[in-house]
Write an enzyme that holds these catalytic residues in place. Structure first.
Site, PDB file in Angstrom:
ATOM      1  N   GLU A   1      69.599 112.495   0.715  1.00 27.94           N
ATOM      2  CA  GLU A   1      69.448 111.464  -0.303  1.00 27.94           C
ATOM      3  C   GLU A   1      69.065 112.084  -1.649  1.00 27.94           C
ATOM      4  OE1 GLU A   1      67.218 107.169  -0.347  1.00 27.94           O
ATOM      5  OE2 GLU A   1      66.173 108.884   0.507  1.00 27.94           O
TER       6      GLU A   1
ATOM      7  N   GLY B   1      62.437 101.696  10.339  1.00 27.12           N
ATOM      8  CA  GLY B   1      62.775 100.928  11.526  1.00 27.12           C
ATOM      9  C   GLY B   1      62.390  99.474  11.324  1.00 27.12           C
TER      10      GLY B   1
ATOM     11  N   ILE C   1      57.231 104.748  15.414  1.00 23.25           N
ATOM     12  CA  ILE C   1      57.157 103.543  16.237  1.00 23.25           C
ATOM     13  C   ILE C   1      58.491 103.346  16.952  1.00 23.25           C
ATOM     14  CG2 ILE C   1      56.777 101.053  16.245  1.00 23.25           C
ATOM     15  CD1 ILE C   1      54.313 102.669  15.488  1.00 23.25           C
TER      16      ILE C   1
ATOM     17  N   MET D   1      56.862 106.011   7.509  1.00 24.89           N
ATOM     18  CA  MET D   1      55.732 106.935   7.576  1.00 24.89           C
ATOM     19  C   MET D   1      55.241 107.441   6.218  1.00 24.89           C
ATOM     20  SD  MET D   1      56.915 109.099  10.988  1.00 24.89           S
ATOM     21  CE  MET D   1      55.338 109.933  11.199  1.00 24.89           C
ATOM     22  N   GLU D   2      55.715 106.854   5.117  1.00 27.26           N
ATOM     23  CA  GLU D   2      55.330 107.387   3.802  1.00 27.26           C
ATOM     24  C   GLU D   2      54.970 106.349   2.743  1.00 27.26           C
ATOM     25  OE1 GLU D   2      57.681 110.033   6.139  1.00 27.26           O
ATOM     26  OE2 GLU D   2      58.558 108.330   5.076  1.00 27.26           O
TER      27      GLU D   2
ATOM     28  N   ASP E   1      67.126 101.596  12.599  1.00 22.79           N
ATOM     29  CA  ASP E   1      67.075 101.092  13.973  1.00 22.79           C
ATOM     30  C   ASP E   1      66.343  99.760  13.966  1.00 22.79           C
ATOM     31  OD1 ASP E   1      65.064 103.348  13.380  1.00 22.79           O
ATOM     32  OD2 ASP E   1      64.020 102.186  14.903  1.00 22.79           O
TER      33      ASP E   1
END
Length: 233
Positions: A11, A77, A155, A175-176, A199
């Site tokens: 990205e 997710g 997760i 996570m960020e 997901d």
């Protein structure tokens, strides 16, 4: 200057390729790429996985480059049935779902500061609304806005996902983002988060993650370019 913190190298590479006059600076094992995009100054960096990496990256970016706004971009997710694989979520606010001092009487997700507690880190309304608007122009892409939850755990179980949704009314988890929101709150720097859903609540056994990341990066790079073009510094 517009700061862009990416979760994926593919990205960041896509955004950097659109820039002119790119130069780099290395700080604390992170490479900050700064140049011009759509006639605006930008700085692009990959922060690494997890809240500490993200917080450190945001802190260094603010200290070294003083961005007018920071955009955090990547994948997430789903924790809500409202979003599926390939959809985009633009955060209205973020929360650290793994912050838990409830044994002391606090709410889960609540962060204590010397002058009080904060549970949700509000995103900059101007930046978030513009992100949402440009994302809605991406073909064949559903866009939702709402809470994004962050924590230092990947997760995977449906039970965990549904609990995060139940406790925080979140649409997605990663996570960020909330760590960047935490730093931006402390530093009084506007921020926004965009996430492509990798997901969802189904098994997704047929999803090829490498192919998905390529698809997701094309969507988010397109959104970031449009955002930079229209954002008024």
């Amino acid at each position: 200057m517009i700061g862009i913190i990416c979760a994926m190298q593919i990205e960041a590479d896509g955004i950097i390729a659109l820039c002119s006059g790119v130069k780099t600076e290395n700080h604390f094992n992170m490479t900050f790429n700064f140049g011009r995009l759509c006639d605006k100054d930008v700085v692009v960096v990959v922060c690494g996985v997890g809240k500490v990496n993200a917080a450190m990256c945001a802190t260094v970016m603010i200290e070294k480059f003083s961005p007018d706004v920071i955009v955090n971009s990547g994948v997430a997710g789903a924790v809500s049935p409202l979003v599926k694989v390939g959809d985009i979520v633009v955060a209205t606010k973020s929360v650290e779902h793994d912050m838990n001092t409830s044994a002391l009487g606090d709410r889960q997700g609540e962060v204590s500061f010397p002058d009080g507690e904060v549970m949700y880190f509000e995103c900059d309304k101007k930046a978030s609304r513009l992100l949402e608007r440009v994302c809605r122009k991406i073909p064949d892409t559903k866009v939702e806005s709402g809470v994004i939850a962050s924590g230092d755990i990947f997760i995977s179980s449906l039970k965990q996902r549904l609990r995060i949704n139940s406790v925080f009314s979140a649409l997605a988890c990663e996570m960020e983002g909330a760590a960047i929101g935490h730093v931006c709150f402390c530093c009084k720097t506007p921020y926004a988060i965009i996430r492509a859903i990798s997901d969802d609540l189904s098994e997704n056994e047929g999803v090829d993650f490498v192919k998905f990341c390529d698809m997701a990066s094309k969507k988010t790079v397109s959104a970031i370019e449009a955002f930079v073009r229209e954002y008024k510094v």
